[in-house]
Scaffold this active site. Structure first.
Site, PDB file in Angstrom:
ATOM      1  N   CYS A  50      17.925   4.936  -3.149  1.00 55.09           N
ATOM      2  CA  CYS A  50      17.515   5.521  -4.435  1.00 55.09           C
ATOM      3  C   CYS A  50      18.594   6.439  -5.007  1.00 55.09           C
ATOM      4  CB  CYS A  50      16.200   6.270  -4.287  1.00 55.09           C
ATOM      5  SG  CYS A  50      16.058   7.236  -2.812  1.00 55.09           S
TER       6      CYS A  50
ATOM      7  N   SER B 227       9.074  12.554  -2.274  1.00 54.14           N
ATOM      8  CA  SER B 227       8.484  11.199  -2.280  1.00 54.14           C
ATOM      9  C   SER B 227       9.447  10.176  -1.681  1.00 54.14           C
ATOM     10  CB  SER B 227       8.112  10.774  -3.706  1.00 54.14           C
ATOM     11  OG  SER B 227       9.245  10.889  -4.554  1.00 54.14           O
TER      12      SER B 227
ATOM     13  N   THR C 191       0.821  -1.228   0.000  1.00 55.42           N
ATOM     14  CA  THR C 191       0.000   0.000   0.000  1.00 55.42           C
ATOM     15  C   THR C 191       0.850   1.271   0.000  1.00 55.42           C
ATOM     16  OG1 THR C 191      -0.097  -0.035   2.413  1.00 55.42           O
ATOM     17  CG2 THR C 191      -1.888  -1.152   1.216  1.00 55.42           C
TER      18      THR C 191
ATOM     19  N   HIS D 157      14.679  12.346  -8.359  1.00 52.35           N
ATOM     20  CA  HIS D 157      15.902  12.823  -7.706  1.00 52.35           C
ATOM     21  C   HIS D 157      16.878  13.327  -8.778  1.00 52.35           C
ATOM     22  CE1 HIS D 157      14.536  11.362  -3.936  1.00 52.35           C
ATOM     23  NE2 HIS D 157      15.336  10.331  -3.748  1.00 52.35           N
TER      24      HIS D 157
ATOM     25  N   VAL E 119       6.265   2.842  -2.887  1.00 47.45           N
ATOM     26  CA  VAL E 119       7.157   1.915  -3.597  1.00 47.45           C
ATOM     27  C   VAL E 119       6.450   0.584  -3.872  1.00 47.45           C
ATOM     28  CG1 VAL E 119       9.325   0.620  -3.434  1.00 47.45           C
ATOM     29  CG2 VAL E 119       9.254   3.010  -2.698  1.00 47.45           C
TER      30      VAL E 119
END
Ligand code: 2RA
Length: 340
Positions: free
Chosen positions: A130, A160, A11, A243, A14
């Protein structure tokens, strides 16, 4: 014949992207299950044109399942990943918990695919941070050509990366700047993020760097080459997804900018958009939803003998997390489990 795949943390941002990308790339799934905490039980999540209702992670039996893509925090990973691994289900973990464990491969498939053969020690494979993932995709082909000595990177990381609450904070704080009485005080971040930048991601370490910066150093060394020196400054910026990184590289040998551009153009996972004109570069809003690591502003660094500068942008929820995890699943299937 395909795989039985679990998505743990289905949920979250990612987790939902993992489901989207498994469908987009037509990963050979025989059966899929979306797992989440009991408080999210029954939440509906999309898997292509299907709708899955989340099941309870706490009571789930991983026996007979081939792979579990984990997109939960380190605490939940610590509780459930060993359980899945012990049941014979290979864990592909997006948390930072196992990244630095010598018995757990840390993999970016375009960079160190051979590391997948080391998964068996703990039946766990780690996904990098990330901000590391997009950088090493760009560094590896250049390192193969002209051996990297040192990397200086400044990141411009979207909210995010901090989760849904951070996205809401940026949105509401920005809106509140225009509507008297609707001002929103910082809560996810220590300072205002709307129309501002925050030079602090994760916790501070004794040497004055942050853990996010330490991750970029440690993970680059583990994924590419321990001899590479990395120094990073990681900054949160008022961008929702995507990013960006300003990367300076010093090599052992001279590498001409045109040759570097040609090498990157031919390298897996990279899109070079690099024209020395208005708009001749990629910005975060343009990378959202894409698989690529975009490279722009490539140029010689004339202040040192063998230096290059470039701009690197990628969707942090995709290459920075969900896509890389699915690519590891593809690699594991292709090279090891060999079903499908
Ligand atoms: C961030 N890299 O951007 C960290 C975790 N996703 O917040």
């Amino acid at each position: 014949m395909g795989y039985k795949v679990a998505v743990v943390g289905a949920t979250g941002n990612v987790g939902r992207e993992m489901l989207n990308i498994l469908d987009e790339r037509q990963f050979p799934v025989d059966e899929i299950v979306a797992l989440a905490s009991r408080k999210s039980l029954g939440t509906e999540v999309s898997f292509g044109d299907k709708t899955l209702k989340t099941k309870d992670l706490d009571t789930f039996d991983f026996t007979g399942w081939d792979m579990a893509l984990f997109a939960v925090g380190s605490e939940a990973t610590k509780k459930y990943a060993p359980k899945a691994a012990a049941a014979g289900c290979v864990v592909i973990d997006n948390s930072s918990l196992y990244r630095y464990d010598p018995d757990v491969p840390l993999i970016v498939p375009e960079v160190n695919p051979q590391a997948v053969h080391g998964y068996g020690k703990k039946n766990i494979i780690a996904n990098p941070n990330c901000s590391t993932a997009q950088m090493v995709v760009a560094l590896k082909p250049l390192h193969d050509r002209a051996k990297i000595k040192r990397v200086v990177v400044s990141t411009y990381q979207s909210v995010s990366g901090s989760g849904k609450e951070a996205i809401d904070e940026l949105w509401n704080q920005t809106k509140g700047m225009y509507v008297p009485g609707q001002e929103v005080e910082p809560s996810v971040y220590p300072k205002q993020i709307a129309f501002n930048v925050i030079p602090h991601i994760d916790v501070f370490l004794d040497d004055g760097s942050t853990k996010e910066e330490w991750k970029m150093v440690a993970e680059t060394k583990k994924i590419i080459d321990t001899s590479i020196k990395v120094t990073a400054t990681c900054v949160r910026v008022p961008v929702f997804v995507g990013h960006s990184e300003s990367i300076n590289v010093e090599f052992e040998d001279f590498l001409d900018e045109d040759e570097a551009r040609d090498i990157l153009r031919e390298s897996p996972g990279i899109m070079v958009i690099d024209k020395r004109e208005d708009g001749g570069y990629v910005t975060p809003v343009e990378c959202v939803g894409d698989y690529a690591t975009f490279i722009s502003r490539l140029r010689q660094d004339s202040t040192i003998d063998n230096g290059l500068n470039f701009w690197c942008v990628s969707d942090n929820l995709r290459k920075g997390a969900a896509l890389n995890a699915v690519q590891i699943a593809e690699l594991l299937g292709r090279e090891v489990l060999k079903k499908g």
